[in-house]
Write an enzyme that holds these catalytic residues in place. Structure first.
Site, PDB file in Angstrom:
ATOM      1  N   CYS A   1      -6.233  -4.172 -12.965  1.00 44.84           N
ATOM      2  CA  CYS A   1      -6.688  -3.905 -14.321  1.00 44.84           C
ATOM      3  C   CYS A   1      -7.833  -4.859 -14.642  1.00 44.84           C
ATOM      4  CB  CYS A   1      -5.607  -4.070 -15.386  1.00 44.84           C
ATOM      5  SG  CYS A   1      -4.227  -2.964 -15.168  1.00 44.84           S
TER       6      CYS A   1
ATOM      7  N   ARG B   1     -11.144  -3.424 -10.109  1.00 40.24           N
ATOM      8  CA  ARG B   1      -9.820  -4.009 -10.340  1.00 40.24           C
ATOM      9  C   ARG B   1      -8.765  -2.952 -10.664  1.00 40.24           C
ATOM     10  NH1 ARG B   1     -10.192  -9.542 -11.372  1.00 40.24           N
ATOM     11  NH2 ARG B   1      -8.116  -9.403 -12.253  1.00 40.24           N
TER      12      ARG B   1
ATOM     13  N   TRP C   1      -4.901  -0.086 -13.588  1.00 34.85           N
ATOM     14  CA  TRP C   1      -4.195   0.232 -12.337  1.00 34.85           C
ATOM     15  C   TRP C   1      -2.738   0.355 -12.745  1.00 34.85           C
ATOM     16  CZ3 TRP C   1      -0.368  -1.764  -9.093  1.00 34.85           C
ATOM     17  CH2 TRP C   1      -0.344  -1.234  -7.794  1.00 34.85           C
TER      18      TRP C   1
ATOM     19  N   ASN D   1      -3.425  -7.053 -18.922  1.00 32.27           N
ATOM     20  CA  ASN D   1      -3.402  -7.033 -17.450  1.00 32.27           C
ATOM     21  C   ASN D   1      -2.201  -7.859 -17.022  1.00 32.27           C
ATOM     22  OD1 ASN D   1      -3.869  -7.204 -14.700  1.00 32.27           O
ATOM     23  ND2 ASN D   1      -5.466  -8.762 -14.897  1.00 32.27           N
ATOM     24  N   GLY D   2      -1.265  -7.252 -16.295  1.00 31.93           N
ATOM     25  CA  GLY D   2      -0.080  -7.981 -15.838  1.00 31.93           C
ATOM     26  C   GLY D   2       1.161  -7.141 -16.026  1.00 31.93           C
TER      27      GLY D   2
ATOM     28  N   GLU E   1      -6.168  -6.362  11.682  1.00 29.31           N
ATOM     29  CA  GLU E   1      -7.149  -6.212  10.607  1.00 29.31           C
ATOM     30  C   GLU E   1      -7.911  -4.884  10.755  1.00 29.31           C
ATOM     31  OE1 GLU E   1      -7.551  -7.329   7.859  1.00 29.31           O
ATOM     32  OE2 GLU E   1      -9.624  -6.983   7.294  1.00 29.31           O
TER      33      GLU E   1
ATOM     34  N   LYS F   1      -7.962  -2.011   7.827  1.00 29.11           N
ATOM     35  CA  LYS F   1      -9.224  -1.570   7.226  1.00 29.11           C
ATOM     36  C   LYS F   1      -9.356  -0.053   7.342  1.00 29.11           C
ATOM     37  CE  LYS F   1     -10.326  -4.194   5.528  1.00 29.11           C
ATOM     38  NZ  LYS F   1     -10.212  -5.564   5.059  1.00 29.11           N
TER      39      LYS F   1
ATOM     40  N   GLU G   1      -6.840   1.801   4.940  1.00 26.74           N
ATOM     41  CA  GLU G   1      -7.004   1.717   3.492  1.00 26.74           C
ATOM     42  C   GLU G   1      -8.195   2.490   2.949  1.00 26.74           C
ATOM     43  OE1 GLU G   1      -8.697  -2.882   3.377  1.00 26.74           O
ATOM     44  OE2 GLU G   1      -7.746  -2.069   1.609  1.00 26.74           O
TER      45      GLU G   1
ATOM     46  N   HIS H   1       6.986  -0.166  25.419  1.00 24.25           N
ATOM     47  CA  HIS H   1       8.375  -0.325  24.963  1.00 24.25           C
ATOM     48  C   HIS H   1       8.696   0.650  23.831  1.00 24.25           C
ATOM     49  CE1 HIS H   1       8.926  -3.697  27.629  1.00 24.25           C
ATOM     50  NE2 HIS H   1       7.738  -4.150  27.225  1.00 24.25           N
TER      51      HIS H   1
ATOM     52  N   LYS I   1      -8.470  -4.239  -6.502  1.00 19.80           N
ATOM     53  CA  LYS I   1      -8.770  -5.589  -6.049  1.00 19.80           C
ATOM     54  C   LYS I   1      -7.964  -6.571  -6.879  1.00 19.80           C
ATOM     55  CE  LYS I   1     -12.090  -7.661  -3.527  1.00 19.80           C
ATOM     56  NZ  LYS I   1     -12.122  -7.367  -2.108  1.00 19.80           N
TER      57      LYS I   1
HETATM   58  C1  F6R Z   1      -7.579  -5.476   2.321  1.00 19.88           C
HETATM   59  C2  F6R Z   1      -7.537  -6.417   1.218  1.00 19.88           C
HETATM   60  C3  F6R Z   1      -6.225  -6.990   0.846  1.00 19.88           C
HETATM   61  C4  F6R Z   1      -6.370  -8.452   0.378  1.00 19.88           C
HETATM   62  C5  F6R Z   1      -5.030  -8.935  -0.181  1.00 19.88           C
HETATM   63  C6  F6R Z   1      -5.071 -10.393  -0.574  1.00 19.88           C
HETATM   64  O1  F6R Z   1      -8.879  -5.077   2.596  1.00 19.88           O
HETATM   65  O2  F6R Z   1      -8.511  -6.705   0.592  1.00 19.88           O
HETATM   66  O3  F6R Z   1      -5.300  -6.869   1.865  1.00 19.88           O
HETATM   67  O4  F6R Z   1      -6.772  -9.225   1.462  1.00 19.88           O
HETATM   68  O5  F6R Z   1      -4.682  -8.161  -1.289  1.00 19.88           O
HETATM   69  O6  F6R Z   1      -5.995 -10.616  -1.602  1.00 19.88           O
HETATM   70  P1  F6R Z   1      -6.524 -12.070  -1.940  1.00 19.88           P
HETATM   71  O7  F6R Z   1      -7.275 -12.549  -0.748  1.00 19.88           O
HETATM   72  O8  F6R Z   1      -7.376 -11.902  -3.142  1.00 19.88           O
HETATM   73  O9  F6R Z   1      -5.312 -12.913  -2.189  1.00 19.88           O
END
Ligand code: F6R
Length: 605
Positions: free
Chosen positions: A2, A27, A75, A99-100, A478, A482, A485, A501, A600
């Site tokens: 949010c 966000r 969100w 937000n929260g 990773e 990527k 997502e 296995h 984010k």
């Molecule tokens: C994936 C991604 C997330 C963040 C995770 C931690 O591309 O961005 O997996 O890495 O949510 O976020 P931070 O680093 O802000 O604690």
């Protein structure tokens, strides 16, 4: 999660709010809304499901003048994506955005007899209703009475209908930054919304309430005493938060990595050695350790896994990597001989923050590797090592990952040097190899078109596998995250030797396997595992060093990275994996920067 913004001042508030929400949209992007005082000082609320663009469309014919308002991009947590659940929420005299998560919203609903009186299913409207019942004409008093009743995380921007021109804000865990500028007073979830107006700002501390008017921002503690905010300066400019000709933030951020690495590494090199004097990190924290715990989420946790593979053999002490959401509910064995390294781009991830608090309560030394200056994790940990990636706007983390790695490599080298696990000469050599990764990353960026062509073999497949051994396995994790997502292709990372296995049962004709083989010591072993999947019909995309010899028929396509030391190959490999995910999302016509269901900065559990 949010994005929230408040503005009061001489400018047209609706415009400021909508532009701010566009900056904050990464966000959360389920729904958006604004509330503002109209020219007759009456409250107007406009909200809609969908993105900020929908809200903008709804507002385009509104001509009434407004100079004070609040805005929210959501969100969804409590309650689905509906217009009723979109913020702002109005109850009686109160209009707020949140937000929260208010964890005790159900109990509050009972205690304040709110059943049947609410129009949404949100915890936020409950907070608005409780606040309204506390309100008898004095906003500060009402907010002070509300705060002790709330459990959970919150950043609220609040307007009271009979106080036009004023915005109040208070927070617990969820972030808020504010600035008084020549163009008025602003408050928002993060700096990207403030930066068009100012370079000076302050982080609203917890247990403080701010009152914004067009002419000033006043901050008070919970006893009502006036407090001075600690003013900070932004160290990046508006360009950093714009696409600057790139079609997506993600691509721009991938391309920014060499620069971000320079900014993170170079100021911390003195006479060829890593030096944290300017960061005020004393060498004592690297000494007399019985173990190191690394705690983070998602991509940041994957950076931690790479660090463990480098650190443990060098330091010869246990290095344990934990997912923050697990760590916080375990009973971790940590004491004052434990160094807990917390990694977070945003510095606000709630599970990571809780893990930090747990580690501190057990007496561990804590070091945070954080990108966002002044964020909660940065402020609460004993020491902080800022990464200098600038703002990361795309939801999928790219440049934050590589600078987290760079910071971890610096830490590893300093720790090894101080503990005599590396001599001075070896440490200088380590740093020089770390610097070599910058041109290696640039070299992979130059191969973007080749990588784009490779992705054609992936996009029509439902599944993909990433395999590797040792360090290469940690990179695979990773790569798979990527791809999942942003392209929604189901992807799994597997230790190459473990496939047989069970998982190899999924390998059939044309199933894409991205095989990473950059570790000289185990190269032959990985190639054997690749042969096993190839023999079962897999379409193999091999990522290896330029000088690696690979027999014909082992791979369908090969992408070669420069010949750098095994310990450092994560950097160019990261670029390749990010570009694979980026082009897969692009070719599938998806929303690269704002993938579905994500946001984010994860400030909810
Ligand atoms: C994936 C991604 C997330 C963040 C995770 C931690 O591309 O961005 O997996 O890495 O949510 O976020 P931070 O680093 O802000 O604690």
């Amino acid at each position: 999660m949010c994005g929230i913004i408040g503005y009061t001042g001489p400018l047209a508030a609706r415009k400021v709010l909508i532009e701010g929400l566009s900056q904050l949209e990464y966000r959360g992007y389920d729904s958006a809304g604004i509330a503002y005082f109209g020219s007759d000082s009456s409250m107007k609320i406009v909200k809609t499901i969908g993105k900020v663009a929908n809200l903008k469309e709804l507002c385009k014919d509104k001509n009434d003048v407004s100079h004070c308002g609040i805005g929210h991009t959501r969100w969804a947590t409590h309650g689905g994506v509906t217009t009723e659940n979109a913020h702002p929420h109005e109850f009686g005299n109160v209009v707020l955005i949140h937000n929260g998560i208010i964890e005790n919203y159900h109990q509050l609903t009972i205690d304040f007899h709110l059943e049947g009186k609410l129009v949404s299913q949100t915890d936020s409207e409950v907070a608005a209703a409780v606040l309204d019942s506390m309100y008898h004409g004095n906003p500060m008093e009402a907010i002070r009475s509300l705060v002790p009743l709330l459990e959970g995380s919150y950043a609220f921007c609040i307007m009271f209908k009979d106080h036009p021109g004023e915005i109040y804000a208070v927070r617990n865990v969820s972030p808020l930054v504010a600035a008084y500028t020549h163009s008025g007073s602003l408050i928002a979830s993060d700096l990207t919304a403030l930066i068009p107006y100012t370079r000076s700002y302050f982080v609203l501390p917890e247990e403080r309430i701010v009152k914004l008017t067009a002419y000033k921002i006043c901050m008070y503690d919970m006893e009502g005493n006036s407090r001075e905010p600690e003013i900070m300066e932004v160290n990046w400019n508006m360009d950093a938060a714009m696409k600057n000709g790139f079609p997506h933030f993600m691509l721009k951020e991938i391309y920014e990595q060499p620069e971000a690495l320079k900014n993170t590494i170079l100021p911390r090199i003195s006479r060829g050695l890593p030096d944290f004097e300017a960061d005020q990190i004393p060498d004592a924290i690297w000494q007399d350790l019985s173990q190191i715990r690394i705690v983070a989420c998602g991509t940041a946790m994957h950076a931690g896994m790479v660090a463990k593979a480098i650190m443990e053999p060098l330091m010869k002490i246990p290095v344990i990597v934990s997912i923050a959401s697990e760590f916080r509910y375990e009973d971790p064995l940590i004491d004052n001989k434990t160094l807990v390294i917390i990694i977070s781009q945003s510095g606000e991830t709630i599970d990571t923050l809780a893990a930090l608090r747990l580690a501190k309560s057990r007496g561990a030394k804590t070091l945070a590797i954080v990108n966002v200056k002044g964020s909660t994790i940065a402020r609460e940990s004993d020491y902080v090592l800022y990464t200098h990636a600038g703002p990361e706007i795309a939801v999928a983390s790219t440049k934050a990952y590589s600078v987290q790695l760079a910071a971890l490599y610096l830490v590893c080298c300093r720790m090894a040097y101080i503990n005599k696990a590396l001599t001075e000469e070896e440490s200088i050599n380590f740093i020089s190899q770390l610097l070599d990764v910058i041109p290696a990353m640039e070299a992979m960026i130059h191969q973007a078109d080749t990588i784009k062509a490779v992705v054609n073999h992936l996009v029509n497949q439902p599944d993909a596998f990433f395999i590797g051994r040792g360090l290469d396995y940690t990179f695979s994790l990773e790569g798979a995250l990527k791809l999942k997502e942003i392209s929604y292709i189901h992807a799994e990372a597997y230790a190459a030797g473990e496939l047989k296995h069970g998982t190899i049962a999924l390998i059939a004709e044309n199933v894409p396997v991205i095989a990473i083989a950059t570790q000289d010591k185990i190269f032959g072993k990985t190639i054997s595992n690749i042969r096993e999947v190839k023999a079962r019909g897999a379409f193999v995309i091999l990522l290896a060093k330029e000088n690696a010899t690979v027999d014909q028929g082992v791979a369908d396509i090969q992408i070669r990275i420069p010949n750098i030391n095994d310990h450092f190959t994560v950097f160019p490999i990261a670029v390749v994996l990010q570009l694979i995910a980026y082009y897969a999302s692009l070719l599938k016509g998806l929303d690269v920067d704002q993938p579905r269901n994500l946001a984010k900065s994860v400030t909810v559990e």
